[in-house]
Design a protein around this motif. Sequence first.
Motif, PDB file in Angstrom:
ATOM      1  N   CYS A 198       0.829  -1.206   0.000  1.00 61.34           N
ATOM      2  CA  CYS A 198       0.000   0.000   0.000  1.00 61.34           C
ATOM      3  C   CYS A 198       0.867   1.262   0.000  1.00 61.34           C
ATOM      4  O   CYS A 198       1.843   1.343   0.736  1.00 61.34           O
ATOM      5  N   CYS A 204      -9.240   4.177  -1.643  1.00 55.40           N
ATOM      6  CA  CYS A 204      -9.458   2.749  -1.892  1.00 55.40           C
ATOM      7  C   CYS A 204     -10.795   2.494  -2.604  1.00 55.40           C
ATOM      8  O   CYS A 204     -10.978   1.458  -3.233  1.00 55.40           O
ATOM      9  N   CYS A 208      -7.922   0.065  -6.453  1.00 55.89           N
ATOM     10  CA  CYS A 208      -6.570   0.300  -5.944  1.00 55.89           C
ATOM     11  C   CYS A 208      -5.595   0.150  -7.103  1.00 55.89           C
ATOM     12  O   CYS A 208      -5.279  -0.973  -7.502  1.00 55.89           O
TER      13      CYS A 208
END
Lengths: 538, 150
Positions: A198, A204, A208
Amino acid sequence: MKLEPVDVLIIGAGASGAAIAWSLLETRMRILCLEQGDHLLDKDFPSRREDYELARYAEFSCDPNVRGLPQDYPINAEDSCITPVNWNGVGGSTINFLGHWPRMRPSDFRTRSLDGVGEDWPVDYHDLARFYDMNDRNTGVSGLGGNPAYPDYTPPHPPIPMGKLGQTLARGFNEKGWHWWPSDVAILSENDDGRQKCVNAGTCDLGCAAGAKGGTNFTYWPMLENAGVELRTKARVREILVDEASGFATGVLYHAADGQVYEQKAELVIVACNGVGTPRLLLNSKSKLFPEGLANRSGKVGKNLMFHPLTGVAGVFDEPMKGHEGPMACSILSQEFYESDPDREFVRGYGLHSGRSTTPMTYALGGYGIDNPIPWGAEHREIMDNVYPYLAGLTVVTEDLPEEHNCVTLDPDLTDSDGIPAPKITYRLGENTQAMLKHGEARAQEVLLAAGARRILPKGDKVWWRAGWHQMGTCRMGNDPGASVVNGWGRSHDVKNLFIVDGSIFVTAGAVNPTSTIQALALFIGDRIKTNIATLFD
Amino acid sequence: MSAHKTINPQLALDAILDVLIPANRDRDIPAAGELGVAAFVTEAAARNPALNSALVTLIARAGELAGGITPHTVRQLESELPEAFSLLLTETYKGYYSRPDMRAKVGVGSHPVHPAGYEVASDPPALLNELTAPVRARGPVFRDPTGGQA
Ligand SMILES: Cc1cc2nc3c(=O)[nH]c(=O)nc-3n(C[C@H](O)[C@H](O)[C@H](O)COP(=O)(O)OP(=O)(O)OC[C@H]3O[C@@H](n4cnc5c(N)ncnc54)[C@H](O)[C@@H]3O)c2cc1C
Ligand code: SF4
């Protein structure tokens, strides 16, 4: 036109469809998945654009009624205070989900015997524990082991950063002496198996673009397609067909991208269309044998719709909280008020989730899932300059109890682009839920103040409108064919080669995001199918 | 958007937008009208008939109100034409905050959030340990009716 028959036909390529396909892979049966949407192409991730926030109000809205894309079906939610939201395409709603990944707790499976509400599930936490673990590995889950709110387990990856906001709130919970824990997330805290960790982009819900979030478009589907599972996209199932002599499902009729309707035959049909799409499909599959909709002799198809009604409370702190940095909904989770307590005015409980704060446009327009713009004029300037950067909030996520009047039916007029009747939602907040929301708001305020908030923002009374993220209960599982749609391992009581694997089979909702449980359950059902293969249709 | 007889619609729209999102001179933050958000709004109106007719109605009414465009008259527009006003307000916020430079003014990165994202340090294990210690110390907080004996 007829096509070559398959062994297993899965309808829906979202969270649950992908998980069951993976489980059945080792059987070497011929597996086909029909999905009404398409793959999300790399160029279509809005978070690579400078004006990325605009996508939230257009083609990447979580609300299919706003998106109105060809693969979406409209949902009539005029008789509901919450509207269902989703994504229709490969990955399903895990494309735009937020990756918060708590498990249900042992008591969630026994609400009738423990608290006299809902019904007990025919499975329990311990039946699912090994499938939770399996799915966490396949998905790439990050978190901290040792959470005293659960029987012991440890997520495969270390936790993602709580950030300043999470640390601040954690101190507030400690001040109160209340439970909290870093959130389990379906988001990679470290690079894994070709997927990137991440980057804390904070959007989100816009898919993604890093591939860090464990949507099945990044986890199961690449693996499944490589292994030979056929994924036929832009294929919208109109109805499931049934043989009137045997009472078995024979396959489906579906609309393909070329505008034609095809018949696809299969030995085993598995429905994975989410808690609104699944009852809609069954109710649209009427026949002489099933005039009220397929597998609906119990009359429970579409009934007992549960969401997780929620509300948010925000506090203003002295320092910038940088709430836009890091996964949108995941930092820490308190389950202090999760279990029933006879001293409270409600049964069961709720979680306090620390969502981070959102981006400026979304904040100005009322917040994620809310259409209620903040004031204009001098007050606007004051809020955006001196409040917005300093915010930290808590979301009260309540357990919804099953109530028959909350339901999915077919709208008499509304249809999708193929002319298939659309779902209609009838839903109102139960009194128990309202009491929980009130209690939760007050507790959230206390924590925020204990964490150092200088003031609490006033809020409206309404629950969030676009909070129908979690759709459960509409084809519940159970041992009694008169009171449930599927048995304890997802097989229809009425149609022996028809299985349902999505959240519609939940018996109760818990007060946690459902997807880790939906997928664990799908893996459990896959396991039962394999174990019972010799007598599957008896 | 069609022109209105009595006032210059472009100037009127700019003036309304300046009232909706005013400037903060101390921090060099421009108001919405001066930033040029009107172009965003009129382009959106060209694609959206409801917004277009809202704009025409609001500007026409603004031209009838005495005293020019002030917070007071804008408030009057809001109370007389709530639906049209709400469409304009939403589009104004979208136009203003879709500007990367305006995001930066309120502390959010101006860059597209992927691929760069944001640098957020992971929580040091010692800190995690310290923060979770009181929670662990209180022991299990769940009920387990079957305890694995379903
Ligand atoms: C904005 C948002 C945020 C969320 N955040 C979280 C979170 O943080 N944590 C969490 O646990 N959950 C979250 N959820 C919920 C989560 O995404 C769902 O629980 C999960 O995806 C449900 O899995 P499913 O397989 O039942 O359905 P889905 O994943 O929705 O997949 C269903 C698929 O079936 C397809 N389909 C439906 N009908 C047909 C038909 N007739 N023919 C062919 N195909 C069909 C659809 O196109 C879709 O792709 C969120 C959801 C949303 C929308
Ligand atoms: S914050 Fe992390 S998980 Fe969310 S979209 Fe960005 S990279 Fe993906």
